[in-house]
Design a protein around this motif. Structure first.
Motif, short mmCIF file in Angstrom:
data_model
loop_
_atom_site.label_atom_id
_atom_site.label_comp_id
_atom_site.label_asym_id
_atom_site.label_seq_id
_atom_site.Cartn_x
_atom_site.Cartn_y
_atom_site.Cartn_z
N ALA A 339 0.83 -1.20 0.00
CA ALA A 339 0.00 0.00 0.00
C ALA A 339 0.87 1.26 0.00
N ASN A 340 1.93 1.25 0.78
CA ASN A 340 2.80 2.41 0.85
C ASN A 340 3.64 2.58 -0.42
N LEU A 341 3.97 1.47 -1.09
CA LEU A 341 4.66 1.58 -2.37
C LEU A 341 3.76 2.25 -3.41
N GLY A 342 2.49 1.86 -3.43
CA GLY A 342 1.56 2.52 -4.33
C GLY A 342 1.40 3.98 -3.99
N PHE A 343 1.32 4.28 -2.71
CA PHE A 343 1.23 5.66 -2.23
C PHE A 343 2.43 6.49 -2.69
N ALA A 344 3.63 5.94 -2.46
CA ALA A 344 4.85 6.66 -2.83
C ALA A 344 4.96 6.87 -4.33
N ALA A 345 4.46 5.91 -5.11
CA ALA A 345 4.63 5.97 -6.57
C ALA A 345 3.88 7.12 -7.21
N THR A 346 2.78 7.57 -6.61
CA THR A 346 1.97 8.61 -7.25
C THR A 346 2.15 9.99 -6.66
N ILE A 347 2.81 10.13 -5.53
CA ILE A 347 2.88 11.42 -4.85
C ILE A 347 3.63 12.46 -5.67
N ILE A 348 4.87 12.16 -6.05
CA ILE A 348 5.67 13.13 -6.80
C ILE A 348 5.03 13.46 -8.15
N PRO A 349 4.60 12.45 -8.95
CA PRO A 349 3.91 12.79 -10.20
C PRO A 349 2.67 13.65 -9.99
N ALA A 350 1.92 13.38 -8.90
CA ALA A 350 0.72 14.18 -8.65
C ALA A 350 1.08 15.62 -8.32
N GLY A 351 2.14 15.83 -7.51
CA GLY A 351 2.57 17.19 -7.22
C GLY A 351 3.05 17.91 -8.46
N LEU A 352 3.82 17.22 -9.29
CA LEU A 352 4.31 17.81 -10.53
C LEU A 352 3.16 18.14 -11.47
N LEU A 353 2.19 17.23 -11.59
CA LEU A 353 1.03 17.47 -12.44
C LEU A 353 0.23 18.67 -11.96
N SER A 354 0.14 18.85 -10.64
CA SER A 354 -0.62 19.98 -10.11
C SER A 354 0.04 21.31 -10.43
N ASP A 355 1.36 21.31 -10.66
CA ASP A 355 2.03 22.53 -11.10
C ASP A 355 1.62 22.91 -12.52
N ARG A 356 1.14 21.95 -13.27
CA ARG A 356 0.79 22.20 -14.67
C ARG A 356 -0.71 22.43 -14.86
N ILE A 357 -1.55 21.67 -14.19
CA ILE A 357 -3.00 21.79 -14.43
C ILE A 357 -3.76 22.31 -13.22
N GLY A 358 -3.09 22.53 -12.08
CA GLY A 358 -3.76 23.03 -10.89
C GLY A 358 -3.94 21.98 -9.82
N ARG A 359 -4.11 22.43 -8.59
CA ARG A 359 -4.27 21.50 -7.47
C ARG A 359 -5.63 20.81 -7.48
N ARG A 360 -6.68 21.57 -7.84
CA ARG A 360 -8.04 21.06 -7.70
C ARG A 360 -8.32 19.79 -8.49
#
Length: 515
Positions: A339-360
């Motif tokens: 579960a934590n591996l799945g959690f870790a795998a998406t955190i950085i990409p999600a933060g980077l994506l939010s810089d491009r399309i927004g947090r919401r």
């Protein structure tokens, strides 16, 4: 009240300073969640060592263990308010040094505490006291760490830099799970229950000393330095305005009627000070308390699903699998690691994506997915016919979904508050949400299952809290277009929600669209 993490005209894109801030901010958070993970993974062992008097049941001991767990979380808002106030007044760096010392000391001492068999009823009280100290220090950690990361972040990278706070949560929980799994493999059950459980807590001491060394070498953030410079300039201008009154005017005021002319002179001095400060073109030192409180409540609502689902899937899961689904300790730890591996795998990409399309949009996707999929995913784990591979993939997917909220979350909270109250505001929003929806997760789930007999309670809990977060996240305005952002910077665009400053970088709590 959404505001940027940078003041105008500041150069925060120096790679070396940014990297130092990222590491120094992350390391304390890693230690915090490593310990909280270890405590959760060894909940059944701790219950037996500290909360099981003669004749007591295992279920009662586990509930008491989670009560101590929840108590530490309820002291997080106290720590967030106390250390946040200090951090907004004296700086991020000295307060982060203090909280890492407190956190390291309290966690290390847990590793040497006498058990119930040795000192009787004093044992759970000593453990609870140390948990309170941990809660206070953890409450001061988040606001300072996220402030440092986002205030040092290069323009357009706050989502990425803030996501490292959440990424170190995953690393800390994985580190705790790894330590627990290694001990469970190397030691016998008797050795683990007798003294082996102490080792992960004692390991905090060298980690804490390393974190302290890093923070001692950390610079104060550019945003806070700019705020202090602005305050100093305003004070100097006000003093100069007072001194500009001529000697003749002062003598005339002294000779006038004391009950009338003295009052007029005071009003004139205040008016001069107001004019001089307004000429500086700077925001007021602190926004109104009511607006800060409103933003804190809104921020807590936006992250409550992240807090509840994260702790349900990543920390409470081992004890739930053991107590409700009859899994072994090793099986429960493997599930948690996945579960934590799945959690870790998406955190950085999600933060980077939010810089491009927004947090919401990124956070809404995560909250909606948990709301819809929590029950089906848990049912797969409960089904005896489900293969081991499918169960492993299920817990991995659950963690990955939570990562979609955790990645942009820190930057989103940071952008809600101006520099003058950022440490306090974002720290309290996060701490309040975690106190209620993370700290109580194990207690609520365990007690509700005990009373109702329903093994679906964890899924209902995660889904309900994420549904509320969906509503709160809908109030986060969409990312502006490039032209709209330029108009907002020039004062021609619509006002941002709850924005009490004129800091121009993030007019609505979402980043400027990058071309």
């Amino acid at each position: 009240m959404d505001a940027p993490a940078h003041g105008p005209g500041l150069r925060t894109d120096r790679p070396e300073r940014s990297r130092k801030a990222l590491v120094a901010g992350s390391v304390g958070n890693f230690i915090e969640w490593y310990e909280f993970g270890v405590y959760g993974y060894f909940a059944t062992v701790i219950a037996a060592r500290f909360f099981t008097p003669e004749g007591g049941s295992e279920a009662e001991a586990l509930v008491r263990t989670y009560a101590s767990f929840a108590l530490a979380f309820f002291f997080r808002p106290v720590g967030a308010a106390l250390f946040g106030r200090l951090g907004d007044r004296v700086g991020r760096r000295p307060v982060l040094i203090l909280v890492i010392v407190l956190m390291t000391a309290a966690t290390t001492l847990i590793g040497v505490l006498p058990t119930y068999a040795t000192v009787g009823a004093l044992a759970p009280w000593l453990l609870t006291l140390l948990r309170v100290v941990q809660g206070l220090s953890a409450g001061g950690e988040f606001g300072g760490a996220v402030s440092v990361m986002t205030e040092f972040a290069p323009p357009g990278r706050r989502g990425l830099y803030g996501s490292w706070q959440s990424f170190t949560v995953a690393l800390g929980l994985l580190g705790g799970a790894g330590a627990a799994a290694l001990l469970a493999t190397l030691l016998t059950g008797a050795q683990l229950n007798s003294w082996g459980w102490r080792l992960p807590f004692l390991l905090t001491l060298p980690m804490g000393l390393g974190a302290l060394w890093l923070r001692l070498r950390l610079d104060e953030t550019p945003s806070f330095q700019a705020l202090r410079a602005t305050q100093a300039a305003q004070a100097a201008e006000a003093l100069q305005a007072r001194q500009s009154l001529t000697a003749d005017e002062a003598n005339e005021a002294n000779e006038a009627d004391k009950t009338f002319e003295a009052a007029e002179a005071m009003e004139a001095m205040e008016a001069i000070e107001t004019v001089e400060v307004s000429r500086a073109g700077q925001p007021p030192e602190r926004p109104p308390a009511r607006e800060v409180a409103k933003a804190i409540a809104l921020g807590a609502g936006r992250v409550m699903g992240w807090a509840a689902a994260g702790y349900t899937f990543l920390v409470v899961l081992p004890s739930y699998l053991q107590s409700s689904l009859n899994a072994t300790f090793q099986q429960a730890l493997v599930a948690t690691v996945l579960a934590n591996l799945g959690f870790a795998a998406t955190i950085i990409p999600a933060g980077l994506l939010s810089d491009r399309i927004g947090r919401r949009p990124v956070m809404l996707t995560g909250a909606l997915l948990v709301t819809v999929l929590a029950v089906p995913l848990l049912n797969l784990l409960q089904d005896e016919g489900t293969s081991t591979a499918i169960k492993g993939a299920t817990v991995c997917v659950a963690g990955a979904i939570v990562g979609l909220m955790a990645g942009p979350g820190p930057a989103m909270l940071s952008e809600m508050f101006p520099t003058s109250v950022r440490y306090t505001g974002l720290g309290l929003a996060y701490a309040l949400s975690n106190a209620v929806f993370s700290g109580c997760a194990g207690l609520i789930i365990t007690k509700t299952i005990e009373r109702t007999g329903s093994v679906d309670i964890p899924a209902y809990y995660a889904a309900a809290t994420c549904a509320v977060s969906v509503l709160a996240l809908l109030t986060l305005r969409e990312q502006p277009t490039a032209s709209e952002d330029r108009r907002m910077r020039n004062g021609d665009g619509p006002d941002s929600q709850l924005n009490l400053t004129n800091e121009p970088d993030a007019p609505n709590g979402t980043p400027q669209k990058r071309s």
